[in-house]
Design a protein around this motif. Structure first.
Motif, PDB file in Angstrom:
ATOM      1  N   ALA A  87       0.824  -1.210   0.000  1.00  0.00           N
ATOM      2  CA  ALA A  87       0.000   0.000   0.000  1.00  0.00           C
ATOM      3  C   ALA A  87       0.860   1.262   0.000  1.00  0.00           C
ATOM      4  O   ALA A  87       0.454   2.295  -0.509  1.00  0.00           O
ATOM      5  N   ILE A  88       2.082   1.197   0.617  1.00  0.00           N
ATOM      6  CA  ILE A  88       2.880   2.425   0.659  1.00  0.00           C
ATOM      7  C   ILE A  88       3.443   2.710  -0.731  1.00  0.00           C
ATOM      8  O   ILE A  88       3.676   1.802  -1.526  1.00  0.00           O
ATOM      9  N   GLU A  89       3.615   4.028  -0.962  1.00  0.00           N
ATOM     10  CA  GLU A  89       4.075   4.425  -2.293  1.00  0.00           C
ATOM     11  C   GLU A  89       5.553   4.174  -2.465  1.00  0.00           C
ATOM     12  O   GLU A  89       6.066   4.115  -3.574  1.00  0.00           O
ATOM     13  N   ASP A  90       6.254   4.047  -1.340  1.00  0.00           N
ATOM     14  CA  ASP A  90       7.701   3.901  -1.427  1.00  0.00           C
ATOM     15  C   ASP A  90       8.099   2.451  -1.638  1.00  0.00           C
ATOM     16  O   ASP A  90       7.389   1.539  -1.232  1.00  0.00           O
ATOM     17  N   GLY A  91       9.253   2.267  -2.258  1.00  0.00           N
ATOM     18  CA  GLY A  91       9.739   0.918  -2.515  1.00  0.00           C
ATOM     19  C   GLY A  91      10.349   0.324  -1.261  1.00  0.00           C
ATOM     20  O   GLY A  91      10.938   1.039  -0.442  1.00  0.00           O
ATOM     21  N   PHE A  92      10.181  -0.989  -1.106  1.00  0.00           N
ATOM     22  CA  PHE A  92      10.739  -1.678   0.048  1.00  0.00           C
ATOM     23  C   PHE A  92      11.297  -3.005  -0.429  1.00  0.00           C
ATOM     24  O   PHE A  92      10.650  -3.724  -1.184  1.00  0.00           O
TER      25      PHE A  92
END
Ligand code: ADP
Length: 717
Positions: A87-92
């Motif tokens: 859901a987060i826009e940042d890459g993980f």
């Protein structure tokens, strides 16, 4: 065996058999009983085991159900974790100790779109390689393989800091990596495109604001110049008119023109200074200066208004503190002028005392100088004491204002003091008076131009007679610092019967003198009449008396004492012209392009007996200079063709070439800013006069530059 015996034997045998049988039966019964008991025990055990088995089965079922629940909770947690990560826009992403990708969310993989090789199991170096080859990352000027090496070196660097990458689609990604205790590498790829865009906007806005601020300062500086130039005409002409005959009405109008003009100039200067400080355009120009002398100059400047109100002005300068320091003299004087000016303005009776004390800080070698300006005026209510340091703030509200002023002075002073690394405060009691204090750390100036004089060895008794206790005590301290122990008296009564000797010296206040018969003063070697202000010069004094202007500079006191001789008139002889030089008039050259200002200058110097040559620009000034070097050169700064600075540089070069003596050059400028001052001095100009010009200051420079052979006379004003 005998036959007759058989039945007996038989009986015996039978009996034996029966006994055996009976025994066997008993044994059998016992065995049976045991077997029955054992069987019972077995049955019991079986029952227990069965029960145990039952309960174990129950437990087993429970455990299995727990396990199932735990598994499903775990699956849920994992799903939630992934859902969140997705859901987060940042890459993980997480890489293992061998730098292989073990988990990554869609945002991390998105830039690689559908490159099959970027998936779980892929090696980090390969991912970097692909990022370059596929043009996913913009490596700028860097060569692709170099970029990959840089990224790998960074990966291994435990001190790595976050790095911002630009992608092909103008998105900016900030990479933040952290190795876990287990050796995995967790990577966050934060999309900072918006932040970068905002930073850029902010940068642009800041640049624009700075440019606007510069424009504002330049505008203010120019405006002040533009306003000052015509003000010069207005004020100087008003000054000149005031010297003529006027009726009362005319004089009233003229006074209004003058005071309004002067007030306007004060406001312009304040606003200009404040805007300079605001725009951080104000720089300090430290130079060696004499603090005590600066304080005295401020006092002398403000003495006329103090005298009108009959307020005593006193300076108490710590006798163990040096007077030479390195600092921005002009700015120190500006702060003191504000504080002492306020003290005089807000005091109706009593005194204004400037007290200076200081201590040398052994570590830095600098002196911590405390200056306190104490008055016995109206005081400031406690709730106003911080307020008055604000911009345009005054203690009185606008409705019942009875003092003029902009309310900018203290705001400027406090900022100037802060700029010099010091601080400033006030203590005050309403109705009793105020003390404004400031503290500065100043290095002592190594340049000591003070001659090492001492009081004359022949000196006998020294008497101080002054009705004002503060004046008496200051003079007493100053004399003590010079190694003289004076006798101090408040009243003059005993002077008449005093038994004078030729080695005695008397200090007496002007007020005390009025009650005395001149003959009472004939005895001592010298009499110093303590006066406040130039009116004292017209006093009719006996031959052994001389005027000493209060407040007295320590150095001045020493100089005057060292010039004394026992029992004779101590006034130094005027320097005389060398006998062979024929007397001539002093030559003064002035460069000024503005016709009004030319007229003002001519009129101001009308009554001074000099040869005044007026030229219109620097080039003409240079020509006039070469033709006949003057004794003094006044020059405007901004002029067409060649400005005052350029003309001065040429003149200085010409003097060097021709081996001429250096001619004093005085700038007349409307630009009073210290930055402009720096340039003016750098050009070789010796002094600056700010327009509107004041006759006294012009005359002071003329007197200072007058050569011995020139006859200088002034018509009385
Ligand atoms: P200005 O004097 O131009 O009004 P300042 O900033 O120098 O501006 O002073 C602000 C105010 O502080 C003054 O208007 C006055 O109300 C108060 N003030 C300053 N000095 C004194 C003083 N020595 N005694 C009483 N009030 C003072």
């Amino acid at each position: 065996m005998r036959d007759t015996d058989w039945p007996a034997e038989d009986l015996r045998a039978r009996l034996a058999a029966e006994a055996t049988l009976a025994q066997k039966q008993t044994e059998l019964a016992t065995a049976n009983t045991k077997i029955a008991a054992h069987a019972k025990q077995l049955t019991d055990e079986i029952i227990v085991k069965r029960q145990e088995a039952e309960s174990l089965r129950g437990e087993n079922l429970e455990v299995r159900s727990h396990l199932e629940k735990a598994e499903s909770a775990m699956r849920l947690a994992e799903r939630r974790l992934w859902d969140s990560l997705e859901a987060i826009e940042d890459g993980f992403a997480v890489f293992d100790g061998d730098n292989r990708l073990i988990a990554a969310n869609r945002a991390y993989l998105a830039p690689f779109e559908d490159l099959e090789d970027v998936r779980v199991g892929a090696a980090y170096p390969d991912i970097l390689q692909l990022a370059v080859e596929e043009g996913i990352v913009d490596h700028g000027e860097m060569w692709g393989p170099d970029w990959v090496s840089m990224m790998l070196a960074r990966w291994d660097d435990p001190m790595r800091s976050p790095l911002t990458l630009r992608l092909w689609n103008n998105q900016f990604i900030r990479l933040i990596e952290q190795r876990t205790d287990g050796g995995d590498m967790v990577t966050l790829a934060v999309n900072v495109t918006d932040t970068i865009a905002r930073e850029k906007e902010l940068d642009e806005a800041r640049l624009k604001a700075e440019a606007a601020n510069r424009a504002k300062s330049a505008f203010l500086a120019n405006m002040s110049h533009e306003i000052r130039t015509p003000m010069n005409g207005v004020l100087a002409m008003a000054d000149l008119m005031a010297e003529g005959t006027l009726d009362d009405d005319q004089r009233l109008c003229l006074d209004t023109i003058r005071t309004s003009g002067e007030a306007l100039l004060v406001i312009i200067n304040d606003v200009l200074d404040y805007s300079r400080i605001e725009a951080e355009k104000l720089s300090l120009h430290p130079e060696p200066f004499d603090l005590e002398k600066s304080i005295h100059e401020v006092i002398v400047l403000l003495q006329p208004s103090a005298r009108e109100k009959q307020i005593e002005m006193i300076v108490d300068y710590d006798m163990f503190l040096p007077t030479g320091f390195v600092g921005d003299q002009g700015r120190v004087r500006q702060v003191l002028t504000n504080l002492v000016g306020n003290a005089v303005k807000f005091t109706e009776t009593g005194h204004v005392l400037v007290r200076v004390v200081g201590l040398r800080d052994e570590e830095s070698g600098e002196h911590r100088v405390h200056i306190a300006v104490e008055d016995t005026g109206i005081g400031i209510a406690p709730e106003m004491q911080e307020h008055i340091f604000g911009e345009f703030n005054q203690a009185e509200d606008e409705m019942n204002r009875s003092f003029d002023g902009t309310g900018l002075g203290l705001a400027i002073s406090r900022r100037l003091v802060a700029l010099m690394g010091g601080d400033m405060w006030v203590e005050s009691t309403l109705g009793e008076g105020s003390t404004f204090g400031l503290q500065l750390s100043l290095p002592a100036s190594s340049k000591s131009d003070e001659p090492q004089l001492g009081p004359p060895a022949w000196l006998g008794r020294v008497l101080v007679v002054d009705g004002v206790a503060a004046n008496r005590s200051v003079l007493q301290k100053q004399l003590t610092a010079l190694g003289i122990v004076p006798e101090c008296h408040a009243d003059m009564g005993q002077l008449a019967t005093m038994d004078w000797r030729g080695e005695d010296v008397l200090f007496i206040s002007q007020a005390g003198l009025a009650d005395l018969d001149a003959s009472a003063l004939a005895g001592p070697a010298a009499v110093f009449v303590l006066c406040q202000g130039p009116a004292a010069r017209s006093l009719d004094l006996p031959g052994n008396a001389q005027v000493l202007l209060q407040p007295v500079l320590r150095r001045e006191l020493l100089r005057r004492l060292s010039e004394l001789e026992p029992a004779q008139c101590p006034l130094p002889a005027e320097p005389t012209a060398p006998a062979d030089a024929a007397p001539r008039r002093m030559r003064v050259l002035a460069a000024e392009d503005n016709k009004t200002n030319q007229l003002v200058l001519r009129k101001l110097l009308k009554s001074v007996d000099i040869d005044l040559e007026m030229v219109e620009n620097g080039e003409e000034a240079l020509a006039a200079y070469r033709a006949d070097p003057p004794d003094l050169f006044f020059t405007d700064i901004s002029m067409p063709v060649m400005d005052g600075k350029a003309a001065t540089r040429e003149i200085r070069a010409f003097e060097d070439e021709a081996g001429l003596e250096r001619c004093p050059i005085v700038a007349m400028t409307a630009h009073a800013g210290p930055d402009a001052e720096g340039e003016i001095f750098a050009a070789g100009i010796d002094h600056i006069l700010t327009k509107p010009l004041k006759r006294d200051l012009l005359v002071e420079h003329i007197e200072a530059a007058a050569p011995a052979e020139a006859e200088l006379s002034m018509a009385a004003e």
